[in-house]
Motif scaffolding. Structure first.
Motif, PDB file in Angstrom:
ATOM      1  N   PHE A 237       0.835  -1.211   0.000  1.00 60.41           N
ATOM      2  CA  PHE A 237       0.000   0.000   0.000  1.00 60.41           C
ATOM      3  C   PHE A 237       0.862   1.252   0.000  1.00 60.41           C
ATOM      4  CE2 PHE A 237      -2.061   3.403   2.459  1.00 60.41           C
ATOM      5  CZ  PHE A 237      -3.169   3.646   1.650  1.00 60.41           C
ATOM      6  N   ALA A 238       1.940   1.238   0.801  1.00 62.88           N
ATOM      7  CA  ALA A 238       2.838   2.395   0.859  1.00 62.88           C
ATOM      8  C   ALA A 238       3.477   2.662  -0.498  1.00 62.88           C
ATOM      9  CB  ALA A 238       3.914   2.169   1.919  1.00 62.88           C
ATOM     10  N   ALA A 239       3.865   1.587  -1.199  1.00 60.91           N
ATOM     11  CA  ALA A 239       4.478   1.745  -2.522  1.00 60.91           C
ATOM     12  C   ALA A 239       3.460   2.251  -3.538  1.00 60.91           C
ATOM     13  CB  ALA A 239       5.067   0.418  -2.986  1.00 60.91           C
ATOM     14  N   ALA A 240       2.199   1.823  -3.401  1.00 62.70           N
ATOM     15  CA  ALA A 240       1.168   2.205  -4.365  1.00 62.70           C
ATOM     16  C   ALA A 240       0.833   3.687  -4.288  1.00 62.70           C
ATOM     17  CB  ALA A 240      -0.086   1.371  -4.132  1.00 62.70           C
ATOM     18  N   ILE A 241       0.895   4.261  -3.092  1.00 66.99           N
ATOM     19  CA  ILE A 241       0.525   5.673  -2.942  1.00 66.99           C
ATOM     20  C   ILE A 241       1.743   6.595  -2.935  1.00 66.99           C
ATOM     21  CG2 ILE A 241      -1.544   5.066  -1.640  1.00 66.99           C
ATOM     22  CD1 ILE A 241      -0.062   6.041   0.893  1.00 66.99           C
ATOM     23  N   ASP A 242       2.942   6.029  -3.019  1.00 66.83           N
ATOM     24  CA  ASP A 242       4.163   6.835  -2.925  1.00 66.83           C
ATOM     25  C   ASP A 242       4.262   7.816  -4.094  1.00 66.83           C
ATOM     26  OD1 ASP A 242       6.707   7.604  -1.856  1.00 66.83           O
ATOM     27  OD2 ASP A 242       7.635   6.469  -3.490  1.00 66.83           O
ATOM     28  N   CYS A 243       4.505   9.065  -3.779  1.00 69.03           N
ATOM     29  CA  CYS A 243       4.689  10.092  -4.797  1.00 69.03           C
ATOM     30  C   CYS A 243       5.365  11.293  -4.153  1.00 69.03           C
ATOM     31  CB  CYS A 243       3.352  10.505  -5.423  1.00 69.03           C
ATOM     32  SG  CYS A 243       2.100  11.054  -4.243  1.00 69.03           S
ATOM     33  N   THR A 244       5.887  12.194  -4.968  1.00 70.06           N
ATOM     34  CA  THR A 244       6.582  13.381  -4.470  1.00 70.06           C
ATOM     35  C   THR A 244       5.566  14.388  -3.954  1.00 70.06           C
ATOM     36  OG1 THR A 244       8.307  13.057  -6.138  1.00 70.06           O
ATOM     37  CG2 THR A 244       8.211  15.204  -5.046  1.00 70.06           C
ATOM     38  N   GLY A 245       5.693  14.733  -2.678  1.00 72.46           N
ATOM     39  CA  GLY A 245       4.743  15.667  -2.070  1.00 72.46           C
ATOM     40  C   GLY A 245       3.786  14.990  -1.115  1.00 72.46           C
ATOM     41  N   LEU A 246       4.102  13.735  -0.761  1.00 75.69           N
ATOM     42  CA  LEU A 246       3.240  12.988   0.163  1.00 75.69           C
ATOM     43  C   LEU A 246       3.914  12.885   1.520  1.00 75.69           C
ATOM     44  CD1 LEU A 246       0.639  11.183   0.439  1.00 75.69           C
ATOM     45  CD2 LEU A 246       2.164   9.240   0.008  1.00 75.69           C
ATOM     46  N   CYS A 247       3.161  13.102   2.576  1.00 76.87           N
ATOM     47  CA  CYS A 247       3.672  12.921   3.942  1.00 76.87           C
ATOM     48  C   CYS A 247       2.546  12.358   4.791  1.00 76.87           C
ATOM     49  CB  CYS A 247       4.187  14.240   4.520  1.00 76.87           C
ATOM     50  SG  CYS A 247       4.869  14.085   6.201  1.00 76.87           S
ATOM     51  N   VAL A 248       2.470  11.052   4.857  1.00 76.90           N
ATOM     52  CA  VAL A 248       1.453  10.387   5.658  1.00 76.90           C
ATOM     53  C   VAL A 248       2.128   9.348   6.542  1.00 76.90           C
ATOM     54  CG1 VAL A 248      -0.409  10.725   4.007  1.00 76.90           C
ATOM     55  CG2 VAL A 248       0.990   8.661   3.869  1.00 76.90           C
ATOM     56  N   LEU A 249       1.511   9.088   7.682  1.00 74.26           N
ATOM     57  CA  LEU A 249       2.019   8.084   8.603  1.00 74.26           C
ATOM     58  C   LEU A 249       1.093   6.879   8.530  1.00 74.26           C
ATOM     59  CD1 LEU A 249       4.303   7.697  10.637  1.00 74.26           C
ATOM     60  CD2 LEU A 249       2.757   8.487  12.427  1.00 74.26           C
ATOM     61  N   ILE A 250       1.614   5.786   7.994  1.00 68.76           N
ATOM     62  CA  ILE A 250       0.818   4.575   7.810  1.00 68.76           C
ATOM     63  C   ILE A 250       1.065   3.629   8.981  1.00 68.76           C
ATOM     64  CG2 ILE A 250       0.414   2.582   6.323  1.00 68.76           C
ATOM     65  CD1 ILE A 250       1.518   4.309   4.003  1.00 68.76           C
ATOM     66  N   PHE A 251      -0.021   3.131   9.571  1.00 68.82           N
ATOM     67  CA  PHE A 251       0.089   2.150  10.645  1.00 68.82           C
ATOM     68  C   PHE A 251      -0.458   0.812  10.166  1.00 68.82           C
ATOM     69  CE2 PHE A 251       0.095   6.042  13.223  1.00 68.82           C
ATOM     70  CZ  PHE A 251       1.143   5.776  14.083  1.00 68.82           C
ATOM     71  N   ASN A 252       0.346  -0.252  10.330  1.00 68.70           N
ATOM     72  CA  ASN A 252      -0.186  -1.585  10.055  1.00 68.70           C
ATOM     73  C   ASN A 252      -1.150  -1.979  11.179  1.00 68.70           C
ATOM     74  OD1 ASN A 252       1.438  -2.379  12.239  1.00 68.70           O
ATOM     75  ND2 ASN A 252       3.132  -2.956  10.910  1.00 68.70           N
ATOM     76  N   LYS A 253      -1.723  -3.161  11.058  1.00 64.38           N
ATOM     77  CA  LYS A 253      -2.746  -3.570  12.024  1.00 64.38           C
ATOM     78  C   LYS A 253      -2.195  -3.654  13.443  1.00 64.38           C
ATOM     79  CE  LYS A 253      -5.379  -6.157   8.564  1.00 64.38           C
ATOM     80  NZ  LYS A 253      -5.869  -7.488   8.119  1.00 64.38           N
ATOM     81  N   LEU A 254      -0.981  -4.216  13.576  1.00 63.96           N
ATOM     82  CA  LEU A 254      -0.386  -4.366  14.904  1.00 63.96           C
ATOM     83  C   LEU A 254      -0.120  -3.021  15.553  1.00 63.96           C
ATOM     84  CD1 LEU A 254       0.939  -6.021  17.165  1.00 63.96           C
ATOM     85  CD2 LEU A 254       3.070  -5.977  15.835  1.00 63.96           C
ATOM     86  N   TRP A 255       0.569  -2.134  14.823  1.00 65.04           N
ATOM     87  CA  TRP A 255       0.961  -0.859  15.420  1.00 65.04           C
ATOM     88  C   TRP A 255      -0.181   0.150  15.459  1.00 65.04           C
ATOM     89  CZ3 TRP A 255       4.652   0.222  18.609  1.00 65.04           C
ATOM     90  CH2 TRP A 255       5.747  -0.631  18.662  1.00 65.04           C
ATOM     91  N   GLY A 256      -1.202  -0.056  14.647  1.00 70.92           N
ATOM     92  CA  GLY A 256      -2.391   0.778  14.797  1.00 70.92           C
ATOM     93  C   GLY A 256      -3.020   0.578  16.159  1.00 70.92           C
ATOM     94  N   VAL A 257      -3.038  -0.684  16.604  1.00 74.34           N
ATOM     95  CA  VAL A 257      -3.585  -1.005  17.926  1.00 74.34           C
ATOM     96  C   VAL A 257      -2.611  -0.607  19.034  1.00 74.34           C
ATOM     97  CG1 VAL A 257      -4.354  -2.877  19.437  1.00 74.34           C
ATOM     98  CG2 VAL A 257      -5.010  -2.879  17.016  1.00 74.34           C
ATOM     99  N   LEU A 258      -1.319  -0.990  18.885  1.00 77.92           N
ATOM    100  CA  LEU A 258      -0.337  -0.706  19.932  1.00 77.92           C
ATOM    101  C   LEU A 258      -0.136   0.793  20.143  1.00 77.92           C
ATOM    102  CD1 LEU A 258       2.488  -3.370  19.375  1.00 77.92           C
ATOM    103  CD2 LEU A 258       0.800  -3.265  21.221  1.00 77.92           C
ATOM    104  N   ALA A 259      -0.003   1.538  19.044  1.00 78.79           N
ATOM    105  CA  ALA A 259       0.222   2.978  19.164  1.00 78.79           C
ATOM    106  C   ALA A 259      -0.962   3.657  19.837  1.00 78.79           C
ATOM    107  CB  ALA A 259       0.468   3.580  17.779  1.00 78.79           C
TER     108      ALA A 259
END
Length: 347
Positions: A181-203
């Motif tokens: 998913f990160a590779a699919a949306i990667d482009c110049t001018g993007l700054c997002v913090l993606i959390f997988n399932k584990l770290w979405g819960v832990l964070a």
């Protein structure tokens, strides 16, 4: 009949027109852009000024130099830094849907965002601990809540979020399993913090649900104890039959004030942060399909907690209100103004 307008597609705008693989830029109406800037700049300025007022009040006036107020001072500093370091850049990203400040600063900004928001929440949690001893164990409050104890609270409130934020972002543990998913949306001018399932819960658990549960549980207990004390005072005044009416009214007023204050504290905290952290948990499980604007609304709702903190924990107290009036009126420039009394004198 074919209308020519059907073939005139709106031109796609990009964050960096001359760059390869540039992110598309969200096109908004001029009115919506102006409205968003007004709201967000207003929130940033209010957060700056409100927390700066609390910082100046506690730092300058000697009567406010207490362990509890040092905890509030640190929280105000956290929220002030959030308004200076994080919120302005998040504002541009939210409105323009583009990141113009480079990949390295994107990571640093994300670290500061997580760190300062988590630090602010941790401060709220430890303030609830302070209030617990003040209300539920007042006789031992002075011996329990001391400067060294507050130092430990501050160490925990700052060190854990710093290690958590910078360790998570720069190790990229949060992306493991979501690389496609990160590779699919990667482009110049993007700054997002993606959390997988584990770290979405832990964070979410580390930054919100753990301190939030402690905080809400403590305030519910404080509220229960305050009501019990108020009833005991009321019963005592009835038995004495002397000034019973005035004492019962004072007891009822105190109970009502405690109820209102605790309701505001818990209500604002939960309202501001719960939607964002629920979204953080659920987004990986729905294949990251959360609309960008909805994410930004919940993120800024969380930021607003730092706007409300100086109002709830500072300006509700008469001593802080008097300190603010003295700062605004310029009385602090008089000799020995730092030692002036801020507390009401009772006969």
């Amino acid at each position: 009949m074919n209308s020519p307008d059907l073939w005139n597609f709106p031109e796609v705008q990009f964050c960096f027109a001359l760059a390869n693989n540039s992110c598309p830029r969200r096109v908004r109406s001029g009115l919506s852009v102006c409205a968003m800037y007004v709201v967000m700049i207003g929130a940033i300025v209010m957060t700056m000024l409100g927390n700066l007022a609390v910082i100046l009040s506690i730092a300058y006036f000697k009567q406010l130099h207490s362990p509890t107020n040092f905890l509030i001072l640190s929280m105000a500093t956290t929220d002030f830094l959030l308004s200076c370091v994080v919120m302005p850049f998040s504002m541009i990203r939210s409105i323009e849907s583009c990141w113009y400040f480079g990949n390295l600063f994107c990571k640093v900004h994300s670290c500061c965002d997580i760190m300062l928001c988590t630090t602010s929440i941790f401060h709220l949690c430890f303030i609830s601990v302070d209030r617990y001893y003040a209300v539920c164990d007042p006789l031992r409050y002075v011996t329990k809540i001391t400067i060294p104890v507050i130092g430990v609270f501050l160490l925990i409130s700052w060190s854990i979020p710093i290690l958590f934020a910078f360790g998570l972002v720069f190790s990229e543990l949060n992306i493991i399993g979501a690389e496609d998913f990160a590779a699919a949306i990667d482009c110049t001018g993007l700054c997002v913090l993606i959390f997988n399932k584990l770290w979405g819960v832990l964070a979410s658990f580390i930054a919100f649900f753990l301190p939030g549960t402690v905080m809400v549980g403590i305030y519910i207990h404080i509220f229960t104890v305050a009501r019990k004390h108020a009833k005991q005072i009321g019963l005592g005044s009835m038995m004495k039959q002397i000034m019973s009416t005035s004492k019962m009214k004072a007891s009822a007023k105190k109970e009502s004030k405690a109820t209102k204050t605790l309701s505001v504290v818990m209500g604002v905290f939960v309202l501001c942060w719960l939607p964002f952290f629920v979204l953080t948990i659920t987004d990986p499980f729905i294949s990251f399909t959360t609309p960008e604007d909805l994410y930004n609304v919940f993120l800024w709702l969380g930021y607003f907690n730092s706007t409300f903190n100086p109002i709830i924990y500072g300006m509700f107290y008469p001593s802080f209100r008097k300190a603010l009036r003295m700062i605004v009126s310029g009385m602090i420039f008089r000799p020995d103004s730092s030692t002036l009394s801020l507390f009401p004198v009772h006969a």
